[in-house]
Structure formats: structure tokens, C-alpha cells
Design a protein around this motif. Structure first.
Motif, PDB file in Angstrom:
ATOM      1  N   TRP A 179       0.863  -1.200  -0.109  1.00 56.84           N
ATOM      2  CA  TRP A 179       0.105  -0.172  -0.077  1.00 56.84           C
ATOM      3  C   TRP A 179       0.762   1.303   0.119  1.00 56.84           C
ATOM      4  O   TRP A 179       0.418   2.332  -0.638  1.00 56.84           O
ATOM      5  CB  TRP A 179      -0.950   0.167   1.073  1.00 56.84           C
ATOM      6  CG  TRP A 179      -0.481   0.134   2.694  1.00 56.84           C
ATOM      7  CD1 TRP A 179      -0.176  -0.867   3.244  1.00 56.84           C
ATOM      8  CD2 TRP A 179       0.041   1.149   3.318  1.00 56.84           C
ATOM      9  NE1 TRP A 179       0.293  -0.711   4.538  1.00 56.84           N
ATOM     10  CE2 TRP A 179       0.568   0.592   4.388  1.00 56.84           C
ATOM     11  CE3 TRP A 179       0.015   2.507   3.359  1.00 56.84           C
ATOM     12  CZ2 TRP A 179       1.050   1.553   5.350  1.00 56.84           C
ATOM     13  CZ3 TRP A 179       0.670   3.402   4.062  1.00 56.84           C
ATOM     14  CH2 TRP A 179       1.108   2.712   5.285  1.00 56.84           C
ATOM     15  N   PRO A 180       2.059   1.321   0.581  1.00 57.14           N
ATOM     16  CA  PRO A 180       2.742   2.619   0.366  1.00 57.14           C
ATOM     17  C   PRO A 180       3.098   3.084  -0.924  1.00 57.14           C
ATOM     18  O   PRO A 180       3.488   4.212  -1.170  1.00 57.14           O
ATOM     19  CB  PRO A 180       4.352   2.368   1.196  1.00 57.14           C
ATOM     20  CG  PRO A 180       3.673   1.259   2.269  1.00 57.14           C
ATOM     21  CD  PRO A 180       2.597   0.413   1.455  1.00 57.14           C
ATOM     22  N   LEU A 181       3.000   2.209  -2.011  1.00 52.47           N
ATOM     23  CA  LEU A 181       2.914   2.704  -3.368  1.00 52.47           C
ATOM     24  C   LEU A 181       1.514   2.930  -3.843  1.00 52.47           C
ATOM     25  O   LEU A 181       1.035   2.039  -4.288  1.00 52.47           O
ATOM     26  CB  LEU A 181       3.855   1.536  -4.232  1.00 52.47           C
ATOM     27  CG  LEU A 181       4.590   1.731  -5.176  1.00 52.47           C
ATOM     28  CD1 LEU A 181       5.727   2.825  -4.864  1.00 52.47           C
ATOM     29  CD2 LEU A 181       5.049   0.858  -6.128  1.00 52.47           C
TER      30      LEU A 181
ATOM     31  N   ASN B 177     -14.870   3.455  -1.275  1.00 51.84           N
ATOM     32  CA  ASN B 177     -13.535   3.597  -2.341  1.00 51.84           C
ATOM     33  C   ASN B 177     -12.927   1.991  -2.473  1.00 51.84           C
ATOM     34  O   ASN B 177     -12.659   1.704  -3.883  1.00 51.84           O
ATOM     35  CB  ASN B 177     -12.740   4.315  -1.749  1.00 51.84           C
ATOM     36  CG  ASN B 177     -11.821   4.782  -3.294  1.00 51.84           C
ATOM     37  OD1 ASN B 177     -12.099   5.625  -4.142  1.00 51.84           O
ATOM     38  ND2 ASN B 177     -10.388   4.457  -3.187  1.00 51.84           N
ATOM     39  N   MET B 178     -12.772   1.166  -1.628  1.00 53.13           N
ATOM     40  CA  MET B 178     -12.260   0.006  -1.748  1.00 53.13           C
ATOM     41  C   MET B 178     -13.177  -0.962  -2.661  1.00 53.13           C
ATOM     42  O   MET B 178     -12.631  -1.617  -3.575  1.00 53.13           O
ATOM     43  CB  MET B 178     -12.019  -0.690  -0.699  1.00 53.13           C
ATOM     44  CG  MET B 178     -10.971  -1.632  -0.395  1.00 53.13           C
ATOM     45  SD  MET B 178     -10.683  -2.394   1.235  1.00 53.13           S
ATOM     46  CE  MET B 178     -10.105  -0.877   2.069  1.00 53.13           C
ATOM     47  N   LEU B 179     -14.385  -0.937  -2.349  1.00 53.69           N
ATOM     48  CA  LEU B 179     -15.275  -1.774  -3.137  1.00 53.69           C
ATOM     49  C   LEU B 179     -15.349  -1.009  -4.776  1.00 53.69           C
ATOM     50  O   LEU B 179     -15.347  -1.967  -5.560  1.00 53.69           O
ATOM     51  CB  LEU B 179     -16.793  -1.684  -2.741  1.00 53.69           C
ATOM     52  CG  LEU B 179     -16.944  -2.099  -1.344  1.00 53.69           C
ATOM     53  CD1 LEU B 179     -18.248  -1.785  -0.738  1.00 53.69           C
ATOM     54  CD2 LEU B 179     -16.915  -3.626  -1.529  1.00 53.69           C
ATOM     55  N   ALA B 180     -15.134   0.118  -4.956  1.00 49.48           N
ATOM     56  CA  ALA B 180     -15.082   0.685  -6.447  1.00 49.48           C
ATOM     57  C   ALA B 180     -13.708  -0.032  -7.191  1.00 49.48           C
ATOM     58  O   ALA B 180     -13.862  -0.367  -8.022  1.00 49.48           O
ATOM     59  CB  ALA B 180     -15.184   2.063  -6.367  1.00 49.48           C
ATOM     60  N   LEU B 181     -12.646  -0.128  -6.167  1.00 52.01           N
ATOM     61  CA  LEU B 181     -11.504  -0.571  -6.815  1.00 52.01           C
ATOM     62  C   LEU B 181     -11.559  -2.069  -7.179  1.00 52.01           C
ATOM     63  O   LEU B 181     -11.039  -2.281  -8.315  1.00 52.01           O
ATOM     64  CB  LEU B 181     -10.329  -0.287  -5.960  1.00 52.01           C
ATOM     65  CG  LEU B 181      -9.856   1.263  -5.922  1.00 52.01           C
ATOM     66  CD1 LEU B 181      -9.023   1.413  -4.808  1.00 52.01           C
ATOM     67  CD2 LEU B 181      -9.366   1.757  -7.018  1.00 52.01           C
ATOM     68  N   ALA B 182     -12.201  -2.520  -6.244  1.00 53.85           N
ATOM     69  CA  ALA B 182     -12.551  -4.213  -6.470  1.00 53.85           C
ATOM     70  C   ALA B 182     -13.113  -4.511  -7.614  1.00 53.85           C
ATOM     71  O   ALA B 182     -12.692  -5.473  -8.387  1.00 53.85           O
ATOM     72  CB  ALA B 182     -13.091  -4.767  -5.205  1.00 53.85           C
ATOM     73  N   GLU B 183     -14.160  -3.554  -7.799  1.00 53.33           N
ATOM     74  CA  GLU B 183     -15.013  -3.852  -9.078  1.00 53.33           C
ATOM     75  C   GLU B 183     -14.331  -3.472 -10.372  1.00 53.33           C
ATOM     76  O   GLU B 183     -14.216  -4.257 -11.605  1.00 53.33           O
ATOM     77  CB  GLU B 183     -16.356  -2.830  -9.380  1.00 53.33           C
ATOM     78  CG  GLU B 183     -17.121  -2.991 -10.193  1.00 53.33           C
ATOM     79  CD  GLU B 183     -18.089  -2.026 -10.328  1.00 53.33           C
ATOM     80  OE1 GLU B 183     -18.827  -1.891 -11.277  1.00 53.33           O
ATOM     81  OE2 GLU B 183     -18.387  -1.310  -9.099  1.00 53.33           O
ATOM     82  N   LYS B 184     -13.107  -2.770 -10.429  1.00 50.77           N
ATOM     83  CA  LYS B 184     -12.358  -2.215 -11.515  1.00 50.77           C
ATOM     84  C   LYS B 184     -11.024  -3.082 -11.703  1.00 50.77           C
ATOM     85  O   LYS B 184     -10.541  -3.185 -12.929  1.00 50.77           O
ATOM     86  CB  LYS B 184     -11.939  -0.630 -11.773  1.00 50.77           C
ATOM     87  CG  LYS B 184     -13.278   0.101 -11.727  1.00 50.77           C
ATOM     88  CD  LYS B 184     -12.912   1.436 -11.394  1.00 50.77           C
ATOM     89  CE  LYS B 184     -14.558   2.356 -11.634  1.00 50.77           C
ATOM     90  NZ  LYS B 184     -15.473   2.016 -10.620  1.00 50.77           N
TER      91      LYS B 184
ATOM     92  N   ALA C 198       0.224  -6.588  -9.441  1.00 51.66           N
ATOM     93  CA  ALA C 198      -0.837  -6.043  -8.445  1.00 51.66           C
ATOM     94  C   ALA C 198      -0.600  -5.095  -7.571  1.00 51.66           C
ATOM     95  O   ALA C 198       0.556  -4.767  -7.141  1.00 51.66           O
ATOM     96  CB  ALA C 198      -1.396  -7.630  -7.768  1.00 51.66           C
ATOM     97  N   VAL C 199      -1.599  -4.281  -6.967  1.00 48.77           N
ATOM     98  CA  VAL C 199      -1.440  -3.449  -6.045  1.00 48.77           C
ATOM     99  C   VAL C 199      -2.290  -3.645  -4.848  1.00 48.77           C
ATOM    100  O   VAL C 199      -3.197  -4.641  -4.793  1.00 48.77           O
ATOM    101  CB  VAL C 199      -1.919  -2.007  -6.544  1.00 48.77           C
ATOM    102  CG1 VAL C 199      -0.988  -1.560  -7.723  1.00 48.77           C
ATOM    103  CG2 VAL C 199      -3.366  -2.010  -7.079  1.00 48.77           C
ATOM    104  N   ALA C 200      -2.031  -3.116  -3.652  1.00 44.21           N
ATOM    105  CA  ALA C 200      -2.508  -3.298  -2.429  1.00 44.21           C
ATOM    106  C   ALA C 200      -3.598  -2.000  -2.001  1.00 44.21           C
ATOM    107  O   ALA C 200      -3.101  -0.948  -2.284  1.00 44.21           O
ATOM    108  CB  ALA C 200      -1.577  -3.644  -1.328  1.00 44.21           C
ATOM    109  N   ALA C 201      -4.692  -2.723  -1.436  1.00 46.28           N
ATOM    110  CA  ALA C 201      -5.714  -1.358  -1.000  1.00 46.28           C
ATOM    111  C   ALA C 201      -4.976  -0.760   0.360  1.00 46.28           C
ATOM    112  O   ALA C 201      -4.239  -1.302   1.111  1.00 46.28           O
ATOM    113  CB  ALA C 201      -6.920  -1.980  -0.282  1.00 46.28           C
ATOM    114  N   ALA C 202      -5.121   0.434   0.571  1.00 42.43           N
ATOM    115  CA  ALA C 202      -4.506   1.092   1.539  1.00 42.43           C
ATOM    116  C   ALA C 202      -5.330   1.187   2.708  1.00 42.43           C
ATOM    117  O   ALA C 202      -6.754   1.376   2.835  1.00 42.43           O
ATOM    118  CB  ALA C 202      -4.349   2.767   1.148  1.00 42.43           C
TER     119      ALA C 202
END
Length: 834
Positions: free
Chosen positions: A687-689, A718-725, A707-711
Motif C-alpha cells: 500500500w505505501p506505493l 472506495n475499496m469496493l469501487a477499486l475491487a470492481e475495476k 498487483a497493488v494493495a488497498a490502503a
């Protein structure tokens, strides 16, 4: 020539900075500024400051705009609007944290220079090199780096280094602090910091022993006036003063101080006076932090909170009078006037007690009762000032400080804004054509170096024009009329007049023709701005909705790099039919708490190397392989911070291990991302990136990570929106005791006031609690302090919604603290049963 860079929280601050010698200023707009509670700028104010800065002087002064917050998914449209408008404002660079800004600027060719914000925590040579690859021309170095480290960073060809020389300090490396976000819901990375680090804590040791009350994370102010020559020799391109929330008076005084230090233009005694001016306006105690000594102590102010001013005396007595109480002291350092502001440092009280001087009584030397009312008292005077009703008990000997001086306020002056004279204007050329029954003009403007499409307007006349009696004056009249551009966004570059029949044109007609052309040119500019912004927003929607062919989707999510599929793709990982769980640990012994069934329930074990050394890995890796078999299920996570030689050591070790088959790695900083250039490795980002929006995620996925990590500070929406995309390109931490801050300042040395040396240090953990809800654990990590939240982040409740949204990569993290076998098994069973 080194640049002196001053803060401009408001237009007035910017003018004060330039008045006192700043070569450049940095500022924020009303949105996406890491100082959200500073005044910040409207576009009209920015136009005035840029226009003023770019006036022809010996050299062009510069204006940098900080677009340096993390951006959420729903804010991408507003970000596009901002960047497109800034494209036309002739700003000299953007200071950036979120990768979405970089992606927009580069993809849509907005022509804006990019500087890597200190919020990106760039702290080594490798980070500078990676920033250069990513499109930055300058790096704002982490405040913690030494002058020697700055010299190494500045030696990277083609890159500039900007370094802080004065102002407030954060306890954590900037960009890596989540204390405010995770305790109060106000993100420092989004300009909303509530300054948890400035609070007083009750401290207990690992055994429960009470160590007292302290402010161990409250930093002194940075002041590197004595190190300017060294920083110049180190190759630092820009010397930066912190303070976008400070007053114009402060900006004027601190800029004056450093301008004259750089120019060596102080007369006898003037340097000390200038320093006292700055301290009087606003100052905590000063420190050089780690400029010369990487493990310097005494850099915090653990006893008293808030700014002090300058000490001008000590309390001699508090006298009870008929009309209230009076404070007596002998004036030191500099004069005090009526209406100045005083602060008294009272032991046991968290902040200095402040009040204004409503009256001054000066006593004769040796006299107890003979006094006279005065307007000013000079050093050596014995004076009394009235105390407000309800003042606290003030002990004899308490420090008295001047925190507001009328004399200092009178000393510094700066110009008032002259909007109509200084506003940014775009050069425009006019070609006027005169016919008997028709006037026409073609206008061509140049906006920030971009030649605009010609604007053509015409006027059909009701009556034919007559021949001019003085035809030689018609061209002059045309030039005069078209130079009157008033409050428009344009300035006159050139006028040509084609008048073959030497006709006379009334001024009114020429003025109307000019107004028509300018109005149309402005409409065209506005339309182009709106059109580009809408185009960017539509592209984001299309990309995120998954429209387009498979190749476009693969490019979007970085599935193919250098013509090779990623390890995830080859494994067939897909959110529709495969869910991946990982366990992140920093102690191999934790795996012994799990039976084979529980351990085999994890597709991957991520081992954090934060508490390991590059030259001591053999035993650790052996323990991991002994429990997990080969290394195919193990991902090694590099430290977030790699100072000095450690980055190169980790790079060498990573190269050796990749060659030996350890292909899975995790990075959390641009510096460690650089280490994998040219290596065939499966690299993910922690997440720090930061990737708190799909555009930032896309940027990192196209620059070497899979892959990236949720902060941890992100919202569930916002996390759910990112999961969808993002689907299987998003790793969601479900459980962790979050590292809220990483600091080069040892908490224990801050409390003690000294460091006993590593060999004699017994500090492992401390408990820190405020009188409110904040409760932290401070962990000693090789003389750095990791501030861990006492309450874990637990998103287990969100797992069903995350699955529904498309998430399929989940992680449990057991880092920094000691976990019993029962705790681990109960935790895993509870989460995996969701």
C-alpha cells in the motif's frame, strides 16, 4: 544557481515571498492540496501570482502547484478538470504524490513538468532513478536524509533535488503516516491531518511500568541556515521553506533570512536580528535534524506543545494589585511594546499561556514601587504587565517569551495585489483587413507555448467607409484600439492592418471588432478546455468499464510486460473462479502455530524483510522453506525504507535470489521498485506505493508490478469501487495491526532525552495512550520507531461485499506484534469462515 523556494498559502504570502527574494513559490489550489486548511488559491488568484512572477526581471521567477494528495475513484473527474485548467495557467511544475496525476499528464500530453512530492518518501539514489524513469524531473527529498545522502541523490544525471531547509517537521516520513487517518478519519495524505503526533501521551513500558507523560513525537522545527554552503556543494538544486499555513509576515521574514544567508548580504548584527524576527512570529525550538548525524537526538520537543516565540525574560514575581494581577520580569534580547503578545511557559501545563500586553509599567532600577507607564521597554528594563483575569498559577522563574511583535510587523512590507496589471495573459496577434463595406480580423493566440487555431470574425457595415484624410494614421489607430485588451486573458503581441484603399475606420468599429475577436477566442479556449476534460473523463469510464478488445484490457491492467505473461496470468488466477489468500508475517516462527490444513489454506506466504538485514537472510529463508517446501509459495517483501548502502545491498541480494529461483517479491517504495529493473520477477506493490484509484493502479501496473494493495486508510466504498475495476489485480488486507508511522526518530530517546547506544538499549516496545481514544504501540525496529495501532484494522465484515464487487485476493497480516498460537488460529478460523 541554487533556488530559494518559499511557501505561498495565499496570494498575499506569494507576494511577500517574492518581495523578500524568493526565486520560486509553491502553492495549492482549493482541491487536491496536502494543506487543505491553508488559504489556497482560486484560478483568478493563481493567474495574478503567475503573471507577477513571470514579469521580466533578471531571471524568471517560478510558481509550482502542489497537487499532492491521494485521489479517490470518484474524484478522478475533478482531478481531470483541475489539470486541464492548470495546463493553461503557465505554471512551472506540479508537485505530485498520486500516480493518477502522472498518468493523466503523460497520457494526454498536458505539457506540465512534474516534481515528485516529499509525500512519495523518496530517500535514496534508487528512488531518484525510478522517479526519473516515471517521468519526474525533480524529487523533493524526504526531510530525514542527510547532506551526504542528498549529495548522492543529486549526482543522478538529469535530475534535480529539492530539500527542506526550514519549517515544521513530521514525526513520520512524509506520505507514510496514517495516524490521523486511522484514528480520526482525517487523512494527512489528503490534506486533513489532525496532528496526532503533537499530542501528549501516557507512556508505559513492555512490563506495564509507567514512564510518565510526554509528547515524544512532537518535533522541533527544522533550521539549516548554517548548512546552506554544504547543501550547495552537495548539488541541491532547490532549498525549500515549509509553511503554507503560515502568515504573510512569517513568509516575508523567513524568506528574508534565507535570501540574505544565501547572498551573504547581512550587515553586522543583522543576521541575529533576522533570526529573532522569525522566532518571534512563529517558532518552536530549532533543530538541524539529521543533516550531519543520521541518528541525532534532541530533535523533539517532548515537554511543551506549540510555538514559543523568543525568550525575553523570566518571571520575577506575580503581584496582586487593586485592579488585578501583574507579571514582573526584566526584559532581555530585544524591546517589548504595548500590544505585543507574550507567552509564559508554565511547568505542568501542556501549552504556553498567552496574552496580549495591554499596558507597560517600567520600574526604576532598585525601585519596588516607582514606575511610569511606557509604550516601549528596552532590554534591561524591569517591567510589569497586567495578567488577564482567570490566569493560571505562574511560578517564579517561568520563561516569558514574545510571540507577537508590533515592531516586527512594521518592518516587513510587501505589495498589494494589482489584479488587472499582473494577471496572466496569453500573447495574441491580430491581422485586420479593411474593405469598404466589411471589417474582418484574424486573431491567433499562443497559450503556454501552444499556438491556438485562428479565430476569424467579421463586421458587415451598414454604410461604406470613406477614404481617410490622413491614411498614415489609420494603422496607428488600429494598433491603439487592439492594444486595449482590458481584463481579458490576452496581451497584444502584434497587429497588422491590410487597408489597400486607405479607408478611414472609426474607433468605435475597431473596438467592437476587437471585442468580438477576444470574446470568440476566449470561447474557443474554454471549449477546448471543457472538451479535453470531458474526453479524459470518458476515457476513464471506458477503460474502467472494461470496454474494448482483450488486448486493450491487457494493456490497461499491465498483464503483459516485455512480451511475457505474468505469473498470475500463467497460473490462471481469475476472480470468477479462483480466490487467493495470503498470509504476511515478519517472524518465520509464526508458521509453527499453524497445522498443515490451516497453512495449506494460504496460496502464498508473504515474508516481510522489514526486520531483517540483507546479509542475514540465509537462516530466515531456510526456516521458511523448511515449513513451506520450495519457494514457489513465498513472496519476499522488501523494507519500505532503505537508507544509505542498504538499498544497494538489498538490490544485490534480490538479484542473487531471483537467479536462485526466488521470483516473487513485494515493494512499497519507488526506490525498491527500481531494484527490479531488468529482472524477471513477479513483483507486487504494497500500500505505501499508493493506488487509491484505478488510474494510479493502472500506472503502477504498467510500470513493473502485477498487483497493488488497498490502503489501510481507504474507505470501504472506495475499496469496493477499486475491487470492481481491478479484480485480481487488487490485494485487500483483511486484518492487520497497521504501521501508522515509520520514523527515524527513536521514541525512547525522545522520552529520555538521550540515546544510550544500540548495545545498551533495552527498548523493544512501548504503549502510548492519549486522554482521548488514541492508543498506539511503539516498536523499536533497528533504532527506527514503528508506531502501530493498538486496535487492528479488521475488514472481515466486508468480505462478502468485496467478493461480490470482484475482489479475489485477500491477505491476513501478522506484523510487528507478538501473537500467540491460539490467537493466530482463532483469528484465521474466524476470518476464513466468512
Amino acid at each position: 544557481m541554487v533556488e530559494l523556494l518559499s511557501p505561498a498559502g495565499t496570494l498575499e504570502c506569494g507576494l511577500a515571498a517574492f518581495q523578500y527574494g524568493a526565486d520560486a513559490v509553491y502553492l495549492g489550489m482549493k482541491e487536491f492540496s496536502a494543506r487543505a486548511d491553508a488559504g489556497n488559491f482560486s484560478f483568478e488568484e493563481l493567474s495574478v501570482l503567475v503573471g507577477y512572477a513571470h514579469q521580466v526581471l533578471e531571471r524568471r521567477r517560478k510558481v509550482y502547484v502542489a497537487v499532492n494528495t491521494l485521489v479517490r475513484e470518484t474524484e478522478l473527474g475533478r482531478l481531470a478538470d483541475l489539470l486541464v485548467r492548470l495546463r493553461d495557467m503557465d505554471v512551472d511544475a506540479l508537485i505530485v504524490q498520486d500516480a493518477a496525476v502522472v498518468q493523466m499528464v503523460r497520457q494526454y500530453d498536458l505539457g506540465l513538468e512534474l516534481h515528485a512530492s516529499t509525500q512519495m518518501a523518496v530517500h535514496n539514489v534508487e528512488g531518484v532513478r525510478q522517479a526519473q524513469r516515471l517521468g519526474f524531473t525533480r524529487v523533493v527529498a524526504a526531510r530525514e536524509v542527510s547532506i551526504n545522502e542528498l549529495a548522492a541523490m543529486a549526482a543522478v544525471p538529469g535530475m534535480e533535488i529539492e530539500a527542506f531547509i526550514h519549517g515544521a517537521l513530521c514525526y513520520s516520513y512524509s506520505g507514510l503516516c496514517l495516524m490521523s487517518a486511522c484514528t480520526n478519519g482525517c487523512s494527512g495524505n489528503r490534506g486533513e491531518c489532525t496532528y496526532v503526533c503533537r499530542k501528549r501521551f501516557e507512556i508505559t513500558d513492555e512490563k506495564g511500568g509507567h514512564l510518565g507523560s510526554s509528547c515524544p513525537m512532537s518535533m522541533k522545527d527544522l533550521a539549516l541556515g548554517d548548512a546552506l554552503a554544504e547543501m550547495r556543494r552537495a548539488g541541491v538544486a532547490s532549498l525549500k521553506i515549509e509553511g503554507r499555513k503560515k502568515t504573510p509576515l512569517y513568509v516575508a521574514a523567513v524568506t528574508n533570512l534565507y535570501r540574505k544567508l544565501l547572498d551573504k548580504s547581512f550587515g553586522s548584527g543583522e543576521e541575529q536580528e533576522a533570526k529573532l524576527d522569525v522566532k518571534t512570529i512563529f517558532s518552536r525550538p530549532w533543530t538541524e535534524l539529521f543533516a550531519h548525524k543520521v541518528k541525532n537526538t534532541g530533535v523533539t520537543d517532548p515537554v511543551m506543545l506549540g510555538p514559543r516565540g523568543i525568550e525575553i525574560g523570566q518571571v520575577a514575581r506575580v503581584r496582586r494589585g487593586e485592579n488585578g494581577d501583574w507579571l514582573r520580569f526584566t526584559v532581555r534580547m530585544r524591546p517589548i511594546e504595548k500590544h505585543d503578545g507574550l507567552q509564559v511557559e508554565i511547568p505542568g501545563i501542556e501549552k504556553p499561556y498567552g496574552f496580549g500586553v495591554d499596558e507597560l509599567r517600567s520600574f526604576k532600577q532598585g525601585g519596588q514601587d516607582r514606575w511610569e507607564a511606557v509604550f516601549e521597554a528596552r532590554p534591561g528594563s524591569i517591567i510589569e504587565v497586567p495578567l488577564p483575569d482567570g490566569h493560571p498559577e505562574i511560578p517564579v522563574g517561568s520563561k516569558v517569551c514574545c510571540a507577537s511583535s508590533q515592531a516586527v510587523k512594521r518592518k516587513y512590507k510587501w505589495p498589494e495585489a494589482r489584479d488587472s496589471l499582473w494577471r496572466l495573459r496569453h500573447p495574441a496577434s491580430f491581422s485586420v483587413h479593411v474593405e469598404s463595406s466589411r471589417l474582418s480580423v484574424e486573431m491567433v493566440a499562443v497559450v503556454c507555448g501552444r499556438k491556438q487555431p485562428p479565430v476569424q470574425v467579421a463586421m458587415d457595415l451598414d454604410a461604406p467607409l470613406s477614404v481617410a484624410r490622413q491614411p498614415e494614421k489609420v494603422a496607428d489607430e488600429v494598433t491603439a484600439c487592439f492594444s486595449r485588451l482590458g481584463d481579458s486573458a490576452f496581451s497584444l503581441e502584434k497587429v497588422t492592418c491590410d487597408n489597400p484603399d486607405k479607408l478611414f475606420v472609426p474607433k468605435g468599429m475597431l473596438n467592437e471588432l476587437r471585442r468580438m475577436a477576444v470574446a470568440r477566442a476566449q470561447e474557443q479556449l474554454d471549449e477546448a478546455t471543457s472538451s479535453l476534460s470531458e474526453s479524459i473523463q470518458k476515457d476513464i469510464v471506458i477503460q474502467n468499464s472494461g470496454q474494448g478488445d482483450d488486448r486493450k484490457k491487457q494493456a490497461l491492467y499491465g498483464l503483459h510486460q516485455a512480451g511475457q505473461s505474468t505469473a498470475l496470468e500463467a497460473s490462471g488466477a481469475n476472480c470468477e473462479h479462483q480466490e487467493l489468500w495470503s498470509l504476511k508475517i515478519d517472524n518465520p516462527a509464526l508458521l509453527n502455530a499453524l497445522d498443515d490444513k490451516r497453512l495449506n489454506g494460504f496460496d502464498e506466504v508473504v515474508f516481510s524483510l522489514e526486520r531483517s538485514r540483507a546479509d542475514e537472510l540465509t537462516g530466515v529463508l531456510g526456516q521458511l522453506q523448511e515449513r513451506l517446501g520450495d519457494c514457489s509459495r513465498i513472496r519476499l517483501s522488501l523494507p519500505v525504507l532503505c537508507r544509505g548502502r542498504s538499498a544497494a545491498q538489498w538490490g544485490e541480494r534480490a538479484k542473487e535470489l531471483v537467479s536462485a529461483g526466488w521470483r516473487k517479491w513485494e515493494v512499497a517504495n519507488v526506490g525498491t521498485l527500481e531494484l527490479f529493473q531488468g529482472l524477471e520477477a513477479d513483483v507486487t506493490a504494497d500500500w505505501p506505493l499508493y493506488a487509491m484509484n484505478s488510474l494510479a493502479a493502472r500506472y503502477w501496473l504498467e510500470h513493473g508490478v502485477n498487483a497493488v494493495a488497498a490502503a489501510p486508510e481507504d474507505t470501504s466504498d472506495n475499496m469496493l469501487a477499486l475491487a470492481e475495476k481491478l479484480g485480481n489485480k487488487l490485494v485487500v488486507p483483511i486484518f492487520q495491526h497497521t504501521a501508522l508511522a515509520r520514523s527515524a526518530v527513536c521514541v525512547m530517546s525522545s522520552i529520555r532525552g538521550f540515546c544510550p547506544g544500540k548495545a545498551n538499549c533495552t527498548f523493544t516496545k512501548l504503549s502510548m495512550k492519549t486522554n482521548r481514544s488514541e492508543s498506539f504501540i511503539a516498536v523499536n525496529n533497528n533504532c527506527n520507531s514503528i508506531i502501530v495501532n493498538n486496535e487492528p484494522l479488521d475488514y472481515a465484515f466486508l468480505i462478502p461485499e468485496l467478493r461480490k464487487a470482484g475482489a479475489c485476493r485477500f491477505r491476513i497480516e501478522l506484523l510487528w506484534l507478538d501473537y500467540s498460537a491460539n490467537q493466530i488460529m482463532q483469528l484465521i478460523d474466524s476470518i476464513r469462515s466468512r
